[in-house]
Design an enzyme around this catalytic site. Structure first.
Site, short mmCIF file in Angstrom:
data_model
loop_
_atom_site.label_atom_id
_atom_site.label_comp_id
_atom_site.label_asym_id
_atom_site.label_seq_id
_atom_site.Cartn_x
_atom_site.Cartn_y
_atom_site.Cartn_z
N GLY A 12 0.70 -1.27 -0.11
CA GLY A 12 -0.15 -0.09 -0.02
C GLY A 12 0.94 1.23 -0.02
N SER A 14 0.77 3.64 -2.54
CA SER A 14 0.50 4.47 -3.62
C SER A 14 -0.09 5.86 -3.03
CB SER A 14 -0.44 4.05 -4.34
OG SER A 14 -1.69 3.16 -3.82
N ASP A 63 -3.86 -7.30 -5.09
CA ASP A 63 -4.93 -7.33 -4.09
C ASP A 63 -4.27 -8.00 -3.07
OD1 ASP A 63 -7.03 -7.65 -2.35
OD2 ASP A 63 -8.40 -8.16 -3.86
N ASN A 90 1.25 -2.73 5.51
CA ASN A 90 0.59 -1.40 5.83
C ASN A 90 -0.83 -1.30 5.29
OD1 ASN A 90 0.45 1.69 6.00
ND2 ASN A 90 0.41 1.25 3.84
N SER A 142 -3.41 -0.24 14.64
CA SER A 142 -4.30 0.92 14.98
C SER A 142 -4.75 0.80 16.54
CB SER A 142 -5.58 0.98 14.27
OG SER A 142 -6.42 2.10 14.68
N TYR A 155 -13.28 -3.83 11.56
CA TYR A 155 -11.98 -3.10 11.49
C TYR A 155 -11.25 -3.21 12.81
CZ TYR A 155 -8.32 0.49 10.96
OH TYR A 155 -7.28 1.35 10.93
N ALA A 157 -11.54 -5.57 14.96
CA ALA A 157 -11.25 -7.07 15.17
C ALA A 157 -10.00 -7.40 14.28
CB ALA A 157 -12.37 -7.93 14.56
N LYS A 159 -7.57 -5.29 13.52
CA LYS A 159 -6.49 -4.47 13.79
C LYS A 159 -5.92 -5.27 15.17
CE LYS A 159 -5.77 -1.77 10.68
NZ LYS A 159 -4.57 -1.79 10.06
N ILE A 188 -4.32 9.84 11.73
CA ILE A 188 -3.21 10.37 10.81
C ILE A 188 -3.98 10.87 9.59
CG2 ILE A 188 -1.13 9.80 9.50
CD1 ILE A 188 -0.85 8.98 12.27
N1 LIG Z 1 -4.94 7.17 8.53
C1 LIG Z 1 -5.26 6.78 9.95
O1 LIG Z 1 -5.88 7.80 10.55
C2 LIG Z 1 -4.98 5.46 10.44
C3 LIG Z 1 -4.89 5.21 11.77
C4 LIG Z 1 -4.64 3.96 12.29
C5 LIG Z 1 -4.13 3.04 11.49
N2 LIG Z 1 -4.37 3.33 10.05
C6 LIG Z 1 -3.57 2.00 9.25
O2 LIG Z 1 -2.69 2.51 8.21
C7 LIG Z 1 -2.54 1.99 7.08
C8 LIG Z 1 -2.52 2.89 5.89
O3 LIG Z 1 -3.86 3.85 6.09
P1 LIG Z 1 -3.83 5.04 5.32
O4 LIG Z 1 -4.58 6.07 6.15
O5 LIG Z 1 -2.50 5.27 4.68
O6 LIG Z 1 -4.75 4.43 3.89
P2 LIG Z 1 -4.84 5.04 2.79
O7 LIG Z 1 -4.52 6.47 2.60
O8 LIG Z 1 -6.38 4.60 2.34
O9 LIG Z 1 -3.95 4.09 1.73
C9 LIG Z 1 -4.08 2.57 1.78
C10 LIG Z 1 -3.28 1.94 0.77
O10 LIG Z 1 -3.58 0.52 0.97
C11 LIG Z 1 -3.71 0.23 -0.45
N3 LIG Z 1 -4.54 -0.97 -0.54
C12 LIG Z 1 -5.99 -0.76 -0.04
N4 LIG Z 1 -6.49 -2.02 -0.10
C13 LIG Z 1 -5.52 -2.77 -0.86
C14 LIG Z 1 -5.70 -3.95 -1.11
N5 LIG Z 1 -6.55 -5.01 -0.94
N6 LIG Z 1 -4.73 -4.61 -2.01
C15 LIG Z 1 -3.46 -3.72 -2.29
N7 LIG Z 1 -3.43 -2.45 -1.75
C16 LIG Z 1 -4.47 -2.28 -1.05
C17 LIG Z 1 -4.16 1.45 -1.26
O11 LIG Z 1 -3.75 1.19 -2.73
P3 LIG Z 1 -4.56 2.08 -3.85
O12 LIG Z 1 -4.82 3.61 -3.20
O13 LIG Z 1 -3.74 2.24 -4.94
O14 LIG Z 1 -5.99 1.65 -3.97
C18 LIG Z 1 -3.20 2.36 -0.51
O15 LIG Z 1 -2.00 2.66 -1.15
C19 LIG Z 1 -3.76 1.04 7.38
O16 LIG Z 1 -3.46 -0.48 7.82
C20 LIG Z 1 -4.66 1.66 8.09
O17 LIG Z 1 -5.69 0.74 8.67
C21 LIG Z 1 -4.46 4.42 9.59
#
Ligand SMILES: NC(=O)c1ccc[n+]([C@@H]2O[C@H](COP(=O)([O-])OP(=O)(O)OC[C@H]3O[C@@H](n4cnc5c(N)ncnc54)[C@H](OP(=O)(O)O)[C@@H]3O)[C@@H](O)[C@H]2O)c1
Length: 249
Positions: A12, A14, A63, A90, A142, A155, A157, A159, A188
């Site tokens: 992930g 991108s 995926d 991630n 998380s 979600y 469960a 995490k 974040i």
């Molecule tokens: N942001 C927060 O507040 C927060 C807080 C706690 C934990 N987290 C955790 O941190 C991690 C990253 O979160 P983020 O906020 O950066 O998310 P995000 O901006 O939505 O980015 C998610 C990334 O994962 C990729 N992705 C999603 N589903 C996928 C799949 N089935 N197969 C391959 N790639 C996939 C997406 O690819 P595409 O965009 O190319 O589709 C993107 O690169 C996650 O595990 C999330 O649960 C985030």
């Protein structure tokens, strides 16, 4: 630099946290293979940014919920770099709803991506790290996997599952020189939040809980992941490190 001559795989990459981690590991000297799903143009742009730093970069679509996809990505990284030293699990998603309205598809998809997706990549990278008796695995979980969140039983469960997965994996791989840790972010500011209609409300809620009264940025997490991926963290394993500005104390 912390990661000179190291090769890292980040799922992930991108956008959001994964993109910041990929860039930071590259700044610290690592070659980076990262995955993406929908955001191809952004992935190609990050690939260029990493190459401009003088590192090798490889963006691969997949995926993460599909076991064979994970195998294909790991093989591509090994072919390109010759070896792997760091895996950052991630990529993740949420699909919220209260439990009494949640569909089977909502439950299954979130668990398949967030939990099985981490297993899929680990299953193909762990033998490489074990055999070379060196490696670092960092799993992004998380704070909501530690405390639970309303409307996110699926979600939370997934995490929480990552935390158990991390601890068991640390016990299995420790004797082979592999460190396994989890990082638990609070809120974040990623694209998802910036584009959300409820942005103000979500930030207000997190600010109310936060001891530091600031919203976390993807770079905050990337610095910690770079440290955990380095030998400065050689005596840390099986840990879950919160990165939340004191949101959940
Ligand atoms: N942001 C927060 O507040 C927060 C807080 C706690 C934990 N987290 C955790 O941190 C991690 C990253 O979160 P983020 O906020 O950066 O998310 P995000 O901006 O939505 O980015 C998610 C990334 O994962 C990729 N992705 C999603 N589903 C996928 C799949 N089935 N197969 C391959 N790639 C996939 C997406 O690819 P595409 O965009 O190319 O589709 C993107 O690169 C996650 O595990 C999330 O649960 C985030």
């Amino acid at each position: 630099m912390l990661l000179e001559n190291k090769n890292a795989l980040v799922t992930g990459g991108s956008q959001g946290i994964g993109a910041a981690i990929s860039l930071e590991l590259a700044r610290e000297g690592a070659n980076i293979c990262f995955t993406y799903r929908k955001h191809e143009a952004e992935a190609r742009d990050y690939e260029q940014q990493i190459r401009a730093m003088g590192r090798k970069a490889l963006a691969v679509p997949c995926d993460i919920a599909v076991f064979k996809d994970a195998e294909r990505v790991v093989q591509a990284a090994l072919k390109e770099f010759g070896s792997l030293h760091v895996l950052v699990n991630n990529a993740g998603m949420n699909w919220d709803g209260v439990s009494w309205k949640m569909t089977e598809e909502q439950w299954d998809r979130v668990l398949e991506v967030n939990l099985k997706g981490y297993f899929n990549f680990t299953r193909h990278v762990a033998p490489v790290l074990k055999d070379q008796k060196y490696g670092k695995i960092i799993n992004i979980t998380s704070i909501n996997g530690m405390r639970g969140k309303f409307g996110q039983t699926n979600y939370s469960a997934s995490k929480a599952g990552i935390i158990g997965f991390t601890k068991a994996l640390a016990k299995e791989l420790g004797a082979f020189g592999v460190n396994v840790n989890a990082v638990a972010p609070g809120l974040i500011e990623t694209a998802m939040l910036k584009e959300s209609d409820a942005r103000e409300k979500i930030i207000d809620l997190a600010m109310g809980e936060s001891a530091l009264k600031r919203v976390g940025q993807p770079e905050d997490l990337a610095y910690l992941v770079a440290f955990l991926a380095s030998d400065r963290a050689r005596h840390i394993t099986g840990e879950v490190i919160k990165m939340d500005g004191g949101q959940y104390i």
